[in-house]
Design a protein around this motif. Sequence first.
Motif, PDB file in Angstrom:
ATOM      1  N   ARG A 132       4.149   9.964   3.649  1.00 51.33           N
ATOM      2  CA  ARG A 132       5.084   9.182   4.458  1.00 51.33           C
ATOM      3  C   ARG A 132       6.031  10.030   5.314  1.00 51.33           C
ATOM      4  O   ARG A 132       7.125   9.603   5.628  1.00 51.33           O
ATOM      5  N   ALA A 176      -7.111   4.724  -0.983  1.00 50.03           N
ATOM      6  CA  ALA A 176      -6.812   6.015  -1.615  1.00 50.03           C
ATOM      7  C   ALA A 176      -7.944   7.005  -1.431  1.00 50.03           C
ATOM      8  O   ALA A 176      -7.748   8.212  -1.596  1.00 50.03           O
ATOM      9  N   PHE A 201       1.141   4.252  -2.756  1.00 44.86           N
ATOM     10  CA  PHE A 201       0.993   5.661  -2.409  1.00 44.86           C
ATOM     11  C   PHE A 201       2.157   6.471  -2.959  1.00 44.86           C
ATOM     12  O   PHE A 201       1.976   7.551  -3.524  1.00 44.86           O
ATOM     13  N   ASP A 202       3.372   5.941  -2.788  1.00 46.51           N
ATOM     14  CA  ASP A 202       4.554   6.635  -3.308  1.00 46.51           C
ATOM     15  C   ASP A 202       4.469   6.799  -4.825  1.00 46.51           C
ATOM     16  O   ASP A 202       4.803   7.859  -5.373  1.00 46.51           O
ATOM     17  N   GLY A 217      -5.427   7.886   2.459  1.00 45.30           N
ATOM     18  CA  GLY A 217      -4.497   8.147   1.374  1.00 45.30           C
ATOM     19  C   GLY A 217      -5.050   9.086   0.315  1.00 45.30           C
ATOM     20  O   GLY A 217      -4.600   9.064  -0.833  1.00 45.30           O
ATOM     21  N   ALA A 263      -4.265   1.847  -5.448  1.00 44.82           N
ATOM     22  CA  ALA A 263      -3.806   1.908  -4.053  1.00 44.82           C
ATOM     23  C   ALA A 263      -4.971   1.726  -3.097  1.00 44.82           C
ATOM     24  O   ALA A 263      -5.954   2.472  -3.172  1.00 44.82           O
ATOM     25  N   GLN A 287       0.829  -1.201   0.000  1.00 42.71           N
ATOM     26  CA  GLN A 287       0.000   0.000   0.000  1.00 42.71           C
ATOM     27  C   GLN A 287       0.866   1.255   0.000  1.00 42.71           C
ATOM     28  O   GLN A 287       0.614   2.199  -0.757  1.00 42.71           O
ATOM     29  N   GLY A 314       0.037  10.332   4.184  1.00 43.94           N
ATOM     30  CA  GLY A 314      -0.037   9.876   2.798  1.00 43.94           C
ATOM     31  C   GLY A 314       1.263  10.052   2.049  1.00 43.94           C
ATOM     32  O   GLY A 314       1.571   9.265   1.140  1.00 43.94           O
ATOM     33  N   ASN A 361       1.794   6.912  -6.720  1.00 45.47           N
ATOM     34  CA  ASN A 361       0.795   7.929  -7.067  1.00 45.47           C
ATOM     35  C   ASN A 361       1.358   9.335  -6.897  1.00 45.47           C
ATOM     36  O   ASN A 361       1.161  10.216  -7.747  1.00 45.47           O
ATOM     37  N   THR A 362       2.038   9.555  -5.779  1.00 43.69           N
ATOM     38  CA  THR A 362       2.553  10.889  -5.478  1.00 43.69           C
ATOM     39  C   THR A 362       3.626  11.306  -6.483  1.00 43.69           C
ATOM     40  O   THR A 362       3.672  12.455  -6.941  1.00 43.69           O
ATOM     41  N   THR A 377      -2.780  11.155  -2.063  1.00 43.79           N
ATOM     42  CA  THR A 377      -2.095  10.508  -3.176  1.00 43.79           C
ATOM     43  C   THR A 377      -2.983  10.454  -4.416  1.00 43.79           C
ATOM     44  O   THR A 377      -2.486  10.533  -5.543  1.00 43.79           O
TER      45      THR A 377
END
Length: 545
Positions: free
Chosen positions: A484, A416, A391-392, A420, A413, A387, A482, A394-395, A423
């Motif tokens: 991190r 989301a 997220f990473d 999240g 994800a 997950q 989201g 998407n960002t 993201t």
Amino acid sequence: MALRDLFRKGRAAGAGPMGVTIAVKQHNRPAEHKAGLVLPGFLWWGLLIAAAFYVLAHLSIATGIWPVHGTSRGAGGTFFRDGIALGAWIAVLVALRALKYRGSWALVVLPILIFCLTRPSQFQLFTDPAYQASGGRAAANDAKATRARLSTIERAYTDEQKALVYQGPPPPMPDPFARAVAQQTEGRGFFARMAANFSVFLAPFALLAGFMLAREPRVMRWIRDHRLIPFLPTLAVFFVLTMGFSSLGKVGKMTPWELFLPIFITIWAATLAEDAYNLARPGAVLEPRRLMNLFLYGAGPVIPFLVIRELGLSIVLAGSMAAMLLVGTRRGWWAGLMLAVWAVLVIAAFRVDERSATRLELAYHPYQNPSSMTEEQAERWGAKLHQMKLFDANTLEGGWLGAGPGRGHAETAPNAADDGYITAIATHWGWLGTMSIVLVYTLFIVQLLSAAARETGAFERTLLTGIAMLLGIPFWLATLGGIRLIPLTGVATAFAAHGGAKLLASAVAVGIAAGLSHRRTREERFDEALAAPGAEARVQGIRIR
């Protein structure tokens, strides 16, 4: 009535000159703008742009994404639901104008702006077949990819090219959602689905109800003076649901806990207002009755959250109450004590709650040897790590401007649409769009705190502070989690992320803030009108032409 008529009535017939005829332009009448009856120009244009963006983004998803990826069950209903929601928000603004709302319009308009700017991303997730399928998601993703390829061929290839590719009859277009639903064994019941759907267009009227409640001094005074009457039934229901009907923090696949937070915040504000002077004195705090009030109204509502291991909501409630205590007593040592107690509770929760411990370890030590874990721990670790990596992705893959409404792969994800959410925004609208949302939301929180600073009463000031924290803490927890910078806590952001109970509770809280702001502005107007002639007053004046 013309001013000339006033001059006529003030003199005898045939005595003296008639005076000077003047015309007063409507926009120069000071009461309209100063009393808050007119929506400021920058908010009006922002609302207009956000509403246009909302409509165009929804149309772009329905016409450009649905034919390619397919849709989940009820996608058309979701489209109409979001349309009704936009109409309901506009209707609430019209109703507030008709009720002669005089408070800060930013308190009401900014949440609507946030909703309009973020809802298209939620709309794409709510209608995506793979994201909405709770079972067989891998099969649904595979069917969605196949559908995307076939729909692209149908749309872009000539008949000769299609014949060359297919080498026979074209294969049937797969339905990703039907494929996933066929493999799922359990889903939310009718009531749970309807509650989640209705909350989107009931939220505007919840805001209006909160405003009607808070603008009446008698109602708020009754709550302040008889706080035990609403508090005990609310706490009893809360305990019964958490102790007897909660499974993994949910009741019948729903999480109604957010609905209790505005009530607890209001009761805590009444408690602090009643005894703020004594609570500011260390010696007086140790009096048994005062300690009992602190435990009952302050610690009592937090305990069920720790029992059901809702660490994020316990942080939100405890942090809001700590800020209110600091504002109510104006004593820094209270803030230090509350932070120390909060830190102890958080550390204990991370040690006791395996889910929270996993999130904490993943945030700072994502790579570990699964051979040292049990099979269940390794699966949980792998799912959470997957997950976070999504997220990473998407960002980072959104870039500066994003892929556009509904584009990208935010739906891959998990969660989301909840903690999240940032993201999904980053995927669709890029880093610039994400920063815009963060700035607008921060401005919203600042406006709430500014409204609190204007209040002279301890009850209203602490209550508005609590509302600001109740909305601001989840926003920063979800946003920073989201991307991190901190561990994920599972809390949703009001007006920007999914959550039926969260949306309704936040709308009521904003309505209460608007009601208190309305009362404060009216009182300030009356104070200026009743000021002594020698008192300092603002120059209003009119323009004569």
